[in-house]
Design a protein around this motif. Structure first.
Motif, PDB file in Angstrom:
ATOM      1  N   ALA A 281       1.215  -0.351  -0.039  1.00  0.00           N
ATOM      2  CA  ALA A 281      -0.003  -0.285  -0.205  1.00  0.00           C
ATOM      3  C   ALA A 281       0.547   0.799   0.281  1.00  0.00           C
ATOM      4  N   ALA A 282       1.786   1.494   0.742  1.00  0.00           N
ATOM      5  CA  ALA A 282       2.778   2.375   1.111  1.00  0.00           C
ATOM      6  C   ALA A 282       3.229   2.303  -0.219  1.00  0.00           C
ATOM      7  N   VAL A 283       4.183   1.877  -1.393  1.00  0.00           N
ATOM      8  CA  VAL A 283       4.545   1.442  -2.378  1.00  0.00           C
ATOM      9  C   VAL A 283       3.854   2.083  -3.983  1.00  0.00           C
ATOM     10  N   MET A 284       2.524   1.597  -3.565  1.00  0.00           N
ATOM     11  CA  MET A 284       0.854   2.108  -4.339  1.00  0.00           C
ATOM     12  C   MET A 284       0.923   3.851  -4.386  1.00  0.00           C
ATOM     13  N   VAL A 285       1.464   4.161  -2.543  1.00  0.00           N
ATOM     14  CA  VAL A 285       1.474   6.121  -2.445  1.00  0.00           C
ATOM     15  C   VAL A 285       2.613   6.728  -2.902  1.00  0.00           C
ATOM     16  N   ASP A 286       3.347   6.107  -2.594  1.00  0.00           N
ATOM     17  CA  ASP A 286       5.054   6.318  -3.544  1.00  0.00           C
ATOM     18  C   ASP A 286       4.679   6.583  -4.949  1.00  0.00           C
ATOM     19  N   GLN A 287       4.105   5.295  -5.855  1.00  0.00           N
ATOM     20  CA  GLN A 287       3.820   4.992  -7.114  1.00  0.00           C
ATOM     21  C   GLN A 287       2.936   6.349  -7.802  1.00  0.00           C
ATOM     22  N   LEU A 288       1.683   6.739  -7.170  1.00  0.00           N
ATOM     23  CA  LEU A 288       1.441   8.130  -6.767  1.00  0.00           C
ATOM     24  C   LEU A 288       1.198   8.934  -6.872  1.00  0.00           C
ATOM     25  N   GLU A 289       2.325   9.119  -6.299  1.00  0.00           N
ATOM     26  CA  GLU A 289       2.931  10.541  -6.158  1.00  0.00           C
ATOM     27  C   GLU A 289       3.811  10.668  -7.048  1.00  0.00           C
ATOM     28  N   ARG A 290       4.654   9.773  -7.362  1.00  0.00           N
ATOM     29  CA  ARG A 290       5.490   9.920  -8.680  1.00  0.00           C
ATOM     30  C   ARG A 290       4.732  10.652  -9.712  1.00  0.00           C
ATOM     31  N   LEU A 291       3.349   9.822  -9.802  1.00  0.00           N
ATOM     32  CA  LEU A 291       2.616   9.909 -10.822  1.00  0.00           C
ATOM     33  C   LEU A 291       2.442  11.388 -11.444  1.00  0.00           C
ATOM     34  N   ALA A 292       1.334  12.058 -10.200  1.00  0.00           N
ATOM     35  CA  ALA A 292       1.374  12.977  -9.865  1.00  0.00           C
ATOM     36  C   ALA A 292       1.993  14.173  -9.767  1.00  0.00           C
ATOM     37  N   SER A 293       3.350  13.800  -9.691  1.00  0.00           N
ATOM     38  CA  SER A 293       5.048  15.457 -10.241  1.00  0.00           C
ATOM     39  C   SER A 293       4.436  15.764 -11.799  1.00  0.00           C
ATOM     40  N   LYS A 294       4.483  14.042 -12.409  1.00  0.00           N
ATOM     41  CA  LYS A 294       4.276  14.255 -13.493  1.00  0.00           C
ATOM     42  C   LYS A 294       2.739  15.025 -14.380  1.00  0.00           C
ATOM     43  N   PHE A 295       2.114  14.122 -13.792  1.00  0.00           N
ATOM     44  CA  PHE A 295       0.637  14.960 -14.519  1.00  0.00           C
ATOM     45  C   PHE A 295       0.811  16.926 -14.492  1.00  0.00           C
ATOM     46  N   ALA A 296       1.957  16.821 -13.491  1.00  0.00           N
ATOM     47  CA  ALA A 296       1.790  18.124 -12.617  1.00  0.00           C
ATOM     48  C   ALA A 296       2.679  19.137 -14.372  1.00  0.00           C
ATOM     49  N   ARG A 297       2.957  18.708 -14.830  1.00  0.00           N
ATOM     50  CA  ARG A 297       3.227  19.137 -16.773  1.00  0.00           C
ATOM     51  C   ARG A 297       2.024  18.220 -18.183  1.00  0.00           C
ATOM     52  N   ARG A 298       1.186  19.610 -17.906  1.00  0.00           N
ATOM     53  CA  ARG A 298       0.330  19.354 -18.221  1.00  0.00           C
ATOM     54  C   ARG A 298      -0.311  19.653 -19.587  1.00  0.00           C
ATOM     55  N   PRO A 299      -1.104  19.080 -21.026  1.00  0.00           N
ATOM     56  CA  PRO A 299      -1.628  20.025 -21.877  1.00  0.00           C
ATOM     57  C   PRO A 299      -3.078  20.462 -21.264  1.00  0.00           C
ATOM     58  N   ALA A 300      -3.495  21.314 -22.193  1.00  0.00           N
ATOM     59  CA  ALA A 300      -5.103  21.670 -22.246  1.00  0.00           C
ATOM     60  C   ALA A 300      -6.208  20.941 -22.831  1.00  0.00           C
ATOM     61  N   TYR A 301      -6.813  20.862 -21.201  1.00  0.00           N
ATOM     62  CA  TYR A 301      -8.300  20.310 -22.496  1.00  0.00           C
ATOM     63  C   TYR A 301      -9.682  20.132 -22.336  1.00  0.00           C
ATOM     64  N   ASP A 302     -10.457  19.766 -23.162  1.00  0.00           N
ATOM     65  CA  ASP A 302     -11.404  20.641 -23.218  1.00  0.00           C
ATOM     66  C   ASP A 302     -12.848  20.871 -22.710  1.00  0.00           C
ATOM     67  N   SER A 303     -12.892  20.110 -22.008  1.00  0.00           N
ATOM     68  CA  SER A 303     -13.505  19.625 -20.738  1.00  0.00           C
ATOM     69  C   SER A 303     -12.385  18.883 -19.358  1.00  0.00           C
ATOM     70  N   PRO A 304     -13.308  19.435 -18.197  1.00  0.00           N
ATOM     71  CA  PRO A 304     -12.580  19.467 -16.709  1.00  0.00           C
ATOM     72  C   PRO A 304     -13.600  16.822 -17.285  1.00  0.00           C
ATOM     73  N   GLN A 305     -14.398  16.470 -17.629  1.00  0.00           N
ATOM     74  CA  GLN A 305     -14.612  15.441 -17.959  1.00  0.00           C
ATOM     75  C   GLN A 305     -13.167  14.563 -18.613  1.00  0.00           C
ATOM     76  N   ASP A 306     -13.026  15.458 -19.572  1.00  0.00           N
ATOM     77  CA  ASP A 306     -11.644  14.862 -20.352  1.00  0.00           C
ATOM     78  C   ASP A 306     -10.684  14.968 -19.656  1.00  0.00           C
ATOM     79  N   ALA A 307     -10.327  16.243 -19.094  1.00  0.00           N
ATOM     80  CA  ALA A 307      -8.957  15.562 -17.911  1.00  0.00           C
ATOM     81  C   ALA A 307      -9.338  14.618 -17.379  1.00  0.00           C
ATOM     82  N   MET A 308      -9.856  14.300 -16.545  1.00  0.00           N
ATOM     83  CA  MET A 308     -10.093  12.929 -15.736  1.00  0.00           C
ATOM     84  C   MET A 308      -9.771  12.005 -17.083  1.00  0.00           C
TER      85      MET A 308
END
Length: 216
Positions: A71-98
């Motif tokens: 479970a801790a490994v998954m937290v670590d993986q998600l935190e890494r993923l979130a940092s990558k998602f900080a660099r993002r292009p634009a989406y047309d809608s919130p639904q598309d973003a999710m």
């Protein structure tokens, strides 16, 4: 598949010093490496400790069971993923973003199927009162999706919709990992789930165009 057993109902220790943080990272890294090489049932705690260069007692102090550990490994993986998602292009809608976040997360997990199976199995079977990191996984994922949609003050309906979407996504990923559906089918299911569950998502709020934070 064998579900990891929670050997002891007690809180895991949290690292405080720089040295403890370094050991903590080594243990998570070792666990991720071993789970990438073989199925969860064959990953032994003493092997994790040996690869991380720590005593077995130290490993158990931080992670009382394999469920706590992955479970801790998954937290670590998600935190890494979130940092990558900080660099993002634009989406047309919130639904598309999710949807973009979920699709990218799915593709990332399927690149490491053995590790992902260990993480998903441990997180989905954990009692959140006994394994706090399992609850952190849900909160991290929810925040990633809300951030992607540019939602800073979600309504109760939006929180419920996102929670249901996350639960559905876990099921889709598990079906992929079990070879029940293909990646293309998974992405189609995710798209349809977003269409159905996010229909009430507010799309016309001030600043949406600037605030949307889709997955990169």
């Amino acid at each position: 598949m064998t579900v990891p057993r929670i050997a002891e109902a007690r809180d895991a220790a949290a690292p405080s010093s720089q040295e403890q943080h370094a050991r903590h990272v080594r243990m998570l890294t070792a666990a991720a490496e071993l789970a990438s090489e073989k199925e969860l049932a064959r990953v032994q705690m003493h092997d994790v400790a040996k690869r991380a260069g720590v005593a077995i007692g130290t490993l158990y102090r931080y992670f009382p069971s394999k469920t706590h550990l992955f479970a801790a490994v998954m937290v670590d993986q998600l935190e890494r993923l979130a940092s990558k998602f900080a660099r993002r292009p634009a989406y047309d809608s919130p639904q598309d973003a999710m949807r973009g976040v979920l699709v990218r997360a799915t593709r990332g997990l399927l690149r490491q199927p053995a590790l992902s199976t260990a993480m998903v199995m441990s997180t989905s079977t954990a009692n959140h009162d006994l394994v706090p990191d399992a609850g952190r996984v849900d909160r991290l994922f929810r925040q990633m999706l809300l951030d992607a949609a540019g939602i800073t003050e979600p309504t109760e309906v939006e929180v419920t919709s996102v929670r249901l979407l996350i639960q559905l996504w876990f099921g889709v990923v598990q079906s992929c990992l079990n070879n029940q559906i293909s990646l293309a089918q998974a992405e189609s299911d995710i798209r349809r789930a977003c269409e159905l569950l996010l229909v009430d998502l507010r799309t016309n709020r001030p600043g949406d165009a600037d605030d949307i934070a889709p997955a990169s």
